[in-house]
Enzyme design. Sequence first.
Site, PDB file in Angstrom:
ATOM      1  CG  ASP A 286      11.554  37.626   5.265  1.00 42.33           C
ATOM      2  OD1 ASP A 286      11.394  37.991   6.450  1.00 42.33           O
ATOM      3  OD2 ASP A 286      11.059  36.577   4.812  1.00 42.33           O
TER       4      ASP A 286
ATOM      5  CE1 TYR B 275       6.613  27.750  11.530  1.00 38.45           C
ATOM      6  CE2 TYR B 275       6.426  27.242   9.194  1.00 38.45           C
ATOM      7  CZ  TYR B 275       6.370  28.153  10.231  1.00 38.45           C
ATOM      8  OH  TYR B 275       6.081  29.465   9.973  1.00 38.45           O
TER       9      TYR B 275
ATOM     10  NE  ARG C  30       6.952  30.813   1.853  1.00 41.24           N
ATOM     11  CZ  ARG C  30       5.850  31.556   1.869  1.00 41.24           C
ATOM     12  NH1 ARG C  30       5.603  32.344   2.899  1.00 41.24           N
ATOM     13  NH2 ARG C  30       5.004  31.507   0.872  1.00 41.24           N
TER      14      ARG C  30
ATOM     15  CG  HIS D 125      11.014  34.726   9.806  1.00 37.20           C
ATOM     16  ND1 HIS D 125      10.182  34.038   8.959  1.00 37.20           N
ATOM     17  CD2 HIS D 125      11.329  35.877   9.169  1.00 37.20           C
ATOM     18  CE1 HIS D 125       9.981  34.761   7.859  1.00 37.20           C
ATOM     19  NE2 HIS D 125      10.675  35.874   7.965  1.00 37.20           N
TER      20      HIS D 125
ATOM     21  CE  LYS E  38      10.234  29.199  13.883  1.00 34.64           C
ATOM     22  NZ  LYS E  38      10.655  30.057  12.763  1.00 34.64           N
TER      23      LYS E  38
ATOM     24  NE  ARG F  85      -1.511  -1.466   3.681  1.00 31.88           N
ATOM     25  CZ  ARG F  85      -1.690  -1.392   4.991  1.00 31.88           C
ATOM     26  NH1 ARG F  85      -2.848  -1.007   5.475  1.00 31.88           N
ATOM     27  NH2 ARG F  85      -0.724  -1.707   5.832  1.00 31.88           N
TER      28      ARG F  85
END
Length: 176
Positions: free
Chosen positions: A168, A132, A59, A62, A72, A23
């Site tokens: 950013d 996340y 991205r 941060h 995270k 599967r």
Amino acid sequence: MKFHPTTLKDAVLIELERRGDDRGFFARTFCADEFAANGLPTEFVQQNMSYSATKGTIRGMHFQRAPHAEDKLIRCLRGAIVDIILDLRPDSPTYKRWEAFELNEENKRQLLVPKGFAHGFQTVSDHVEVTYLVSSRYNGAAEGGVRWNDPAFGITWPLAPTEMSDKDKKWADFAD
């Protein structure tokens, strides 16, 4: 799950142990007991997701300032990213060092980013989905960032940026 230390103190790369049959496969992506046994956080209060349409999108980088700092647990569900983490903990032996990790839909790896790190990624394919878990609720007043090309760190990104938020692009040069 298999837990692999990185060159940065407290950051961990996690490989899923797949159990497969005709599967497909099954794998755990989180187990509080296994995380605790490896000295990792076990409480997450929020799950976030991002979608990036274009290869080369950046991205980050941060972070959340204390007392709202967050651990995270990052995973790329679709496509591929190079995830970059930067240790901003002044008391850490790996302070101001960064490391890059390829996370993609094939390798299914996860990255545990500890509190006190800046985090960002660049898409290396089109149509990328990243999810996340975070250990603290978002607090806009605690938000911080490091510019993607800040000379204080010399981060090497895999591609020239194609897309990035104005925020950013405008983070100030890092100062201790």
